[in-house]
Design a protein around this motif. Structure first.
Motif, PDB file in Angstrom:
ATOM      1  N   ARG A  82       0.847  -1.236  -0.023  1.00  0.00           N
ATOM      2  CA  ARG A  82      -0.007   0.148   0.138  1.00  0.00           C
ATOM      3  C   ARG A  82       0.748   1.105   0.038  1.00  0.00           C
ATOM      4  O   ARG A  82       0.554   2.255  -0.521  1.00  0.00           O
ATOM      5  CB  ARG A  82      -0.958  -0.149   1.114  1.00  0.00           C
ATOM      6  N   SER A  83       2.023   1.283   0.750  1.00  0.00           N
ATOM      7  CA  SER A  83       2.866   2.522   0.626  1.00  0.00           C
ATOM      8  C   SER A  83       3.251   2.706  -0.893  1.00  0.00           C
ATOM      9  O   SER A  83       3.306   3.930  -1.396  1.00  0.00           O
ATOM     10  CB  SER A  83       4.069   2.306   1.485  1.00  0.00           C
ATOM     11  N   LEU A  84       3.704   1.490  -1.644  1.00  0.00           N
ATOM     12  CA  LEU A  84       4.068   1.926  -3.090  1.00  0.00           C
ATOM     13  C   LEU A  84       3.006   2.239  -3.694  1.00  0.00           C
ATOM     14  O   LEU A  84       3.111   2.915  -4.698  1.00  0.00           O
ATOM     15  CB  LEU A  84       4.582   0.833  -3.551  1.00  0.00           C
ATOM     16  N   LEU A  85       1.679   1.834  -3.536  1.00  0.00           N
ATOM     17  CA  LEU A  85       0.560   2.419  -4.130  1.00  0.00           C
ATOM     18  C   LEU A  85       0.368   3.818  -3.881  1.00  0.00           C
ATOM     19  O   LEU A  85      -0.032   4.370  -4.877  1.00  0.00           O
ATOM     20  CB  LEU A  85      -0.602   1.509  -3.568  1.00  0.00           C
ATOM     21  N   ALA A  86       0.627   4.318  -2.765  1.00  0.00           N
ATOM     22  CA  ALA A  86       0.569   5.746  -2.504  1.00  0.00           C
ATOM     23  C   ALA A  86       1.621   6.502  -3.590  1.00  0.00           C
ATOM     24  O   ALA A  86       1.205   7.588  -3.962  1.00  0.00           O
ATOM     25  CB  ALA A  86       0.875   6.049  -1.114  1.00  0.00           C
ATOM     26  N   VAL A 138       4.930  11.643   1.747  1.00  0.00           N
ATOM     27  CA  VAL A 138       4.597  11.250   3.390  1.00  0.00           C
ATOM     28  C   VAL A 138       3.802  10.153   3.472  1.00  0.00           C
ATOM     29  O   VAL A 138       4.014   9.384   4.436  1.00  0.00           O
ATOM     30  CB  VAL A 138       3.749  12.672   3.614  1.00  0.00           C
ATOM     31  N   ALA A 139       2.532  10.073   2.591  1.00  0.00           N
ATOM     32  CA  ALA A 139       2.073   8.744   2.869  1.00  0.00           C
ATOM     33  C   ALA A 139       2.667   7.441   2.481  1.00  0.00           C
ATOM     34  O   ALA A 139       2.541   6.513   3.333  1.00  0.00           O
ATOM     35  CB  ALA A 139       0.661   8.829   1.711  1.00  0.00           C
ATOM     36  N   TYR A 140       3.518   7.593   1.698  1.00  0.00           N
ATOM     37  CA  TYR A 140       4.390   6.391   1.530  1.00  0.00           C
ATOM     38  C   TYR A 140       5.476   5.920   2.747  1.00  0.00           C
ATOM     39  O   TYR A 140       5.409   4.839   3.071  1.00  0.00           O
ATOM     40  CB  TYR A 140       5.338   6.639   0.333  1.00  0.00           C
ATOM     41  N   GLU A 209       7.788  19.778   1.883  1.00  0.00           N
ATOM     42  CA  GLU A 209       8.786  19.009   1.247  1.00  0.00           C
ATOM     43  C   GLU A 209       9.751  18.609   2.298  1.00  0.00           C
ATOM     44  O   GLU A 209      10.543  17.215   2.157  1.00  0.00           O
ATOM     45  CB  GLU A 209       9.483  19.850   0.069  1.00  0.00           C
ATOM     46  N   ILE A 210      10.109  19.533   2.975  1.00  0.00           N
ATOM     47  CA  ILE A 210      10.953  19.240   4.218  1.00  0.00           C
ATOM     48  C   ILE A 210      10.448  18.007   5.048  1.00  0.00           C
ATOM     49  O   ILE A 210      11.461  17.181   5.474  1.00  0.00           O
ATOM     50  CB  ILE A 210      11.135  20.565   5.019  1.00  0.00           C
ATOM     51  N   ALA A 211       9.226  18.122   5.173  1.00  0.00           N
ATOM     52  CA  ALA A 211       8.758  16.900   6.279  1.00  0.00           C
ATOM     53  C   ALA A 211       8.823  15.672   5.641  1.00  0.00           C
ATOM     54  O   ALA A 211       9.047  14.641   6.113  1.00  0.00           O
ATOM     55  CB  ALA A 211       7.030  17.275   6.543  1.00  0.00           C
ATOM     56  N   ALA A 212       8.388  15.676   4.252  1.00  0.00           N
ATOM     57  CA  ALA A 212       8.615  14.486   3.353  1.00  0.00           C
ATOM     58  C   ALA A 212       9.927  13.820   3.344  1.00  0.00           C
ATOM     59  O   ALA A 212      10.217  12.625   3.701  1.00  0.00           O
ATOM     60  CB  ALA A 212       8.192  14.836   1.971  1.00  0.00           C
TER      61      ALA A 212
END
Length: 525
Positions: A82-86, A138-140, A209-212
């Protein structure tokens, strides 16, 4: 019902990065940072307006992001992650948004853009485009944290992929309607087609972007994570560049677009590079399997010849004893004691034949890939015996220096024997061109309680300096009819046994192959 996939480092999303890849990623980030710093003094420099620049660049970005999304969706179909799906959804989103951005950009296809666009439309779409991938990253990172390393790939994976594509498409259509039909509802951020009021994306996009970057960094464990960090770094630099100017078609504006192109390319290049590497490993694995299959067939042929000889002996004895028994019974007064001896011989020979057959069955039930304790000297001598005919035919003289008290090793006998055979035959064939000196092959084995070192040294022309770094890579060969897989297979086998293999030129001008294998210590088992 799903299929539980055993975790193996076979895909970029599970394959750990090696030090070379990590150094390369650092170099990319440092170079991008230096270019960014160097361009800051020129941030107000205006360049000529190129109306075709945006549609051409956006077309390239669309193709790159769409291919990347397709490859990531392919990984999802295998791993059910699911992480790759995101992440795949994020790349699909950027691919679709950038198409709308190109169509609505002022001056690209019409003075104000297509689809009923206004002055504000393309800039809002640019903001959505910049926010898409960081949100997906972030979702990934968050989804990967609780995701098992062995993923469940089942029938529901295809439905999830289709749902993802549909949701992204609807989201892009909705945002397009918002910035075109509903553009009057949004605050103005552009004065005209070339100047904006303020960097509205800076307070939102840059922190995102920093959070990611922070989240992916903390949860990094694969090659994909490494290149995603490089992508997000390029994305951050592009956003910083855009925030330093209010004008389109300035130096930093053009530069930020090129950073966006670089950012879109890194993951795709990583996917394609890793795919090529894994394809080469698959080819090597297939060749090894074929070689092992052929080796087993040869062993079966040899075994059947021995079995035929061994079984024929008791069968012949049974036949002779049976004939003798019949002759004895044909007499008027058979000797019971003689018949008893004959029948005991028949029973004994029957048991012997049964033991031979049971031994054959036990041999075929045994797992040939199971590691066993091996005597290094015997291993080398058996390998040299296998190639003795070829060595003699090529006019090569072999000298051996095998230690008398070497520790044993543990491994697959067939595979390790294949390594020695491959290295010896490579050395023998390399000396074919030598006519002015003796063709000498030296095979040595030494070591201690920790490691066993085997050296195979020839008096041939040596290793081409240009091949020093690639000699063990797949499909690299100096032979006109070689496949370039022999040494690569050797390295794969040696490394699978926890060992190392290297190649250097010796003082005589020839090549020396060095194989190091951990010694077997039963107390560690």
């Amino acid at each position: 019902m799903g299929i539980l996939l055993e975790e193996r480092p076979l895909l970029i999303s599970t394959f750990p990065p090696d030090p070379r890849q990590e150094r390369l990623a650092v170099v990319f980030v440092v170079l991008m940072s230096l270019v960014f710093i160097g361009s800051l003094p020129l941030r107000n420099l205006q360049l000529s307006r190129l109306d075709l620049f945006v549609p051409i660049l956006d077309t390239i970005l669309f193709i790159i992001d769409l291919i990347t999304a397709a490859l990531l969706y392919a990984h999802v179909s295998v791993l059910g992650s699911r992480s790759l799906l995101a992440l795949a959804s994020g790349y699909l989103f950027t691919a679709l948004v950038i198409v709308v951005h190109a169509l609505t950009f002022p001056g690209a296809f019409s003075p104000t853009g297509l689809l009923g666009a206004g002055i504000q439309t393309s800039n809002y779409l640019q903001i959505f485009w910049r926010a898409g991938l960081p949100c997906a990253a972030v979702a990934y990172a968050l989804l990967k944290e609780g995701e098992p390393r062995s993923h469940l790939a089942g029938n529901s994976t295809g439905i999830l992929i289709l749902a993802s594509v549909a949701i992204v498409f609807v989201a892009v259509c909705g945002l397009t309607l918002l910035v075109t039909v509903g553009g009057a509802l949004l605050p103005d951020i552009m004065v005209n087609g070339e100047r904006r009021i303020w960097a509205v994306d800076a307070p939102f996009i840059i922190p995102l972007e920093i959070a990611a970057i922070v989240l992916v960094w903390r949860r990094r464990r694969s090659v994909l994570d490494l290149w995603l960090l490089v992508v997000l770094s390029a994305w951050l630099i592009a956003s910083l560049l855009v925030s330093t100017t209010a004008y389109r078609f300035s130096l930093v504006w053009y530069e930020s677009r090129f950073y966006g192109l670089l950012a879109s390319s890194f993951v795709l290049l990583g996917l394609l590079t890793q795919t090529t590497t894994l394809y080469a490993r698959l080819a090597i694995s297939t060749i090894m399997q074929r070689s092992e299959r052929e080796s087993r067939l040869m062993q079966v042929d040899a075994t059947l010849a021995v079995v035929s000889h061994e079984v024929n002996q008791p069968l012949t004895a049974i036949t002779l004893n049976g004939t003798a028994g019949l002759h004895e019974l044909a007499k008027e007064n058979p000797d019971n004691s003689t018949l008893e001896v004959i029948l005991k011989d028949v029973v004994r020979d029957g048991h012997r034949a049964s033991e031979i057959i049971n031994g054959i069955r036990a041999m075929f039930r045994r797992d040939d890939s199971e590691a066993e304790e091996l005597d290094v000297v015997v291993l080398i001598e058996n390998a040299l015996t296998l190639v003795s005919g070829d060595v003699h035919e090529h006019g090569v003289v072999i000298e051996t220096e095998l230690g008398s008290k070497l520790s044993s090793i543990k491994g697959n006998r067939i595979q390790l024997q294949q390594v020695i055979v491959n290295l010896v035959m490579n050395a023998v064939e390399a000396m074919d061109a030598i006519t002015t000196r003796q063709r000498l092959l030296s095979v040595r084995a030494n070591g201690d309680s920790d490691r066993i070192v085997m050296e195979i040294e020839d008096s041939g022309p040596g290793i081409d300096p240009e091949m020093n770094d690639t000699i063990f890579d797949p499909f690299v060969t100096s032979k006109s009819k070689g496949t370039g897989l022999g040494l690569s297979i050797c390295r794969t086998i040696v490394e699978s046994h926890g060992g190392r293999i290297s190649a250097v030129n010796n003082s005589r001008g020839g090549a020396k192959m060095v194989v190091s294998i951990p010694a077997y210590r039963p107390q560690d088992q």
